[in-house]
Design a protein around this motif. Structure first.
Motif, PDB file in Angstrom:
ATOM      1  N   LEU A  69      37.156 -25.170 -10.298  1.00 26.68           N
ATOM      2  CA  LEU A  69      36.050 -25.838 -10.828  1.00 26.68           C
ATOM      3  C   LEU A  69      35.494 -26.359  -9.685  1.00 26.68           C
ATOM      4  O   LEU A  69      34.560 -25.909  -9.346  1.00 26.68           O
ATOM      5  N   MET A  70      36.888 -27.086  -8.763  1.00 25.76           N
ATOM      6  CA  MET A  70      36.646 -27.702  -7.784  1.00 25.76           C
ATOM      7  C   MET A  70      35.804 -26.549  -6.723  1.00 25.76           C
ATOM      8  O   MET A  70      34.885 -27.106  -6.505  1.00 25.76           O
ATOM      9  N   VAL A  71      36.420 -25.478  -6.245  1.00 24.18           N
ATOM     10  CA  VAL A  71      35.982 -24.894  -5.272  1.00 24.18           C
ATOM     11  C   VAL A  71      35.050 -24.067  -5.256  1.00 24.18           C
ATOM     12  O   VAL A  71      33.761 -24.582  -4.776  1.00 24.18           O
ATOM     13  N   ARG A  72      34.776 -24.015  -7.007  1.00 26.75           N
ATOM     14  CA  ARG A  72      33.144 -23.310  -7.276  1.00 26.75           C
ATOM     15  C   ARG A  72      31.894 -24.409  -7.072  1.00 26.75           C
ATOM     16  O   ARG A  72      30.929 -24.278  -6.620  1.00 26.75           O
ATOM     17  N   GLN A  73      32.685 -25.851  -6.663  1.00 23.83           N
ATOM     18  CA  GLN A  73      31.631 -26.546  -6.810  1.00 23.83           C
ATOM     19  C   GLN A  73      31.541 -27.053  -6.041  1.00 23.83           C
ATOM     20  O   GLN A  73      30.118 -26.868  -4.768  1.00 23.83           O
ATOM     21  N   ILE A  74      32.288 -26.877  -4.298  1.00 26.42           N
ATOM     22  CA  ILE A  74      32.779 -26.670  -3.300  1.00 26.42           C
ATOM     23  C   ILE A  74      31.730 -25.445  -2.913  1.00 26.42           C
ATOM     24  O   ILE A  74      30.965 -26.659  -1.208  1.00 26.42           O
ATOM     25  N   ARG A  75      31.854 -24.607  -3.008  1.00 26.80           N
ATOM     26  CA  ARG A  75      30.848 -23.513  -2.722  1.00 26.80           C
ATOM     27  C   ARG A  75      29.393 -23.698  -2.866  1.00 26.80           C
ATOM     28  O   ARG A  75      28.617 -23.607  -2.313  1.00 26.80           O
ATOM     29  N   ASN A  76      29.483 -24.047  -4.245  1.00 26.60           N
ATOM     30  CA  ASN A  76      27.543 -24.216  -4.294  1.00 26.60           C
ATOM     31  C   ASN A  76      26.848 -25.702  -3.585  1.00 26.60           C
ATOM     32  O   ASN A  76      25.989 -25.159  -2.954  1.00 26.60           O
ATOM     33  N   ASN A  99      25.732 -39.993  -9.381  1.00 28.46           N
ATOM     34  CA  ASN A  99      23.931 -39.337  -9.190  1.00 28.46           C
ATOM     35  C   ASN A  99      24.121 -37.497 -10.608  1.00 28.46           C
ATOM     36  O   ASN A  99      23.115 -37.070 -10.460  1.00 28.46           O
ATOM     37  N   ASP A 100      24.448 -37.493  -9.373  1.00 34.54           N
ATOM     38  CA  ASP A 100      24.447 -35.452  -9.752  1.00 34.54           C
ATOM     39  C   ASP A 100      25.400 -34.438 -11.012  1.00 34.54           C
ATOM     40  O   ASP A 100      26.598 -33.931 -10.623  1.00 34.54           O
ATOM     41  N   LEU A 101      24.080 -34.966 -12.228  1.00 33.44           N
ATOM     42  CA  LEU A 101      24.974 -34.128 -13.269  1.00 33.44           C
ATOM     43  C   LEU A 101      25.004 -32.922 -13.295  1.00 33.44           C
ATOM     44  O   LEU A 101      24.973 -32.287 -14.076  1.00 33.44           O
ATOM     45  N   SER A 102      24.195 -32.213 -12.568  1.00 30.16           N
ATOM     46  CA  SER A 102      23.505 -30.637 -12.777  1.00 30.16           C
ATOM     47  C   SER A 102      25.201 -30.077 -12.796  1.00 30.16           C
ATOM     48  O   SER A 102      25.018 -28.780 -13.484  1.00 30.16           O
ATOM     49  N   ILE A 107      29.103 -26.633 -15.016  1.00 30.69           N
ATOM     50  CA  ILE A 107      30.542 -26.448 -15.430  1.00 30.69           C
ATOM     51  C   ILE A 107      30.633 -26.707 -17.288  1.00 30.69           C
ATOM     52  O   ILE A 107      31.238 -25.713 -17.436  1.00 30.69           O
ATOM     53  N   LEU A 108      29.787 -27.363 -17.668  1.00 38.24           N
ATOM     54  CA  LEU A 108      29.919 -27.486 -19.166  1.00 38.24           C
ATOM     55  C   LEU A 108      29.353 -26.246 -19.756  1.00 38.24           C
ATOM     56  O   LEU A 108      29.843 -25.318 -21.192  1.00 38.24           O
ATOM     57  N   ARG A 109      28.117 -25.782 -19.357  1.00 36.16           N
ATOM     58  CA  ARG A 109      27.647 -24.187 -19.726  1.00 36.16           C
ATOM     59  C   ARG A 109      28.558 -23.468 -19.836  1.00 36.16           C
ATOM     60  O   ARG A 109      29.016 -22.810 -20.466  1.00 36.16           O
ATOM     61  N   GLN A 110      29.358 -23.021 -18.352  1.00 34.34           N
ATOM     62  CA  GLN A 110      30.129 -22.070 -18.058  1.00 34.34           C
ATOM     63  C   GLN A 110      31.493 -22.246 -19.459  1.00 34.34           C
ATOM     64  O   GLN A 110      31.293 -21.334 -19.661  1.00 34.34           O
ATOM     65  N   GLU A 114      32.232 -19.581 -22.182  1.00 31.68           N
ATOM     66  CA  GLU A 114      33.392 -18.757 -22.346  1.00 31.68           C
ATOM     67  C   GLU A 114      33.841 -18.684 -23.873  1.00 31.68           C
ATOM     68  O   GLU A 114      34.583 -18.532 -24.603  1.00 31.68           O
ATOM     69  N   LEU A 115      33.728 -19.971 -24.580  1.00 30.31           N
ATOM     70  CA  LEU A 115      34.694 -20.613 -25.806  1.00 30.31           C
ATOM     71  C   LEU A 115      33.650 -19.653 -26.274  1.00 30.31           C
ATOM     72  O   LEU A 115      34.910 -19.104 -28.189  1.00 30.31           O
ATOM     73  N   GLU A 116      32.260 -19.989 -26.324  1.00 32.64           N
ATOM     74  CA  GLU A 116      31.917 -18.754 -27.520  1.00 32.64           C
ATOM     75  C   GLU A 116      32.311 -17.003 -26.902  1.00 32.64           C
ATOM     76  O   GLU A 116      32.203 -16.673 -28.669  1.00 32.64           O
TER      77      GLU A 116
END
Length: 124
Positions: A69-76, A99-102, A107-110, A114-116
C-alpha cells in the motif's frame, strides 16, 4: 477523458490489480502489483524511510500488505500527482500527510471493494 501516456503509465490507481490476501510478497510480485520495476522499488527503499520490507536469507526482500500500500501511495504521488522524490517524502511524513485524506479514502475504498468481493464468494 485522459489517455495513457506513451511511457506506458496507467490512468490511475484503479488500473492496478487487487492485492491478494497473502502475508508476504516478493519484490517481483510487488513490482507487478504496483506497476513499478524492481530496481525502482529498491531505490525507493533508500529514499522513503516508511518503506522497510523484511529481509531474510540472502538479503531477500519480503513485503507485507502495508508495504504494498505504501508503494502504491508513493507511486501515486510521483507518477500521477507529479511530486518530486523530496516532495513525496515530505507529503508522506509531514503535515501534507495529515491534510491529504484522499489517499486514505482511496485505500479504504479499495479494501472495501476487496472485502465485498470476498463476501460475495463466501455467499456462493
Amino acid at each position: 477523458m485522459l489517455e495513457p501516456t506513451d511511457k506506458g503509465e496507467d490512468n490511475g490507481p484503479g488500473d492496478l490489480p487487487p492485492i491478494p490476501g497473502k502475508r508476504y510478497f516478493t519484490i517481483g510480485e510487488v513490482s507487478e502489483l504496483c506497476s513499478v520495476k524492481p530496481h525502482v522499488l529498491r531505490y525507493w527503499e533508500q529514499e522513503f524511510p516508511q518503506l522497510k520490507p523484511v529481509k531474510r536469507r540472502g538479503n531477500r526482500r519480503y513485503y507485507q500488505r502495508h508495504d504494498v500500500l505504501m508503494v502504491r501511495q508513493i507511486r501515486n504521488l510521483l507518477y500521477e500527482q507529479g511530486f518530486t522524490i523530496g516532495g513525496a517524502r515530505l507529503q508522506l511524513s509531514g503535515e501534507g500527510a495529515k491534510n491529504d485524506l484522499s489517499q486514505t479514502h482511496q485505500i479504504l475504498r479499495q479494501m472495501r471493494a476487496e472485502l465485498e468481493d470476498v463476501l460475495q464468494l463466501l455467499r456462493r
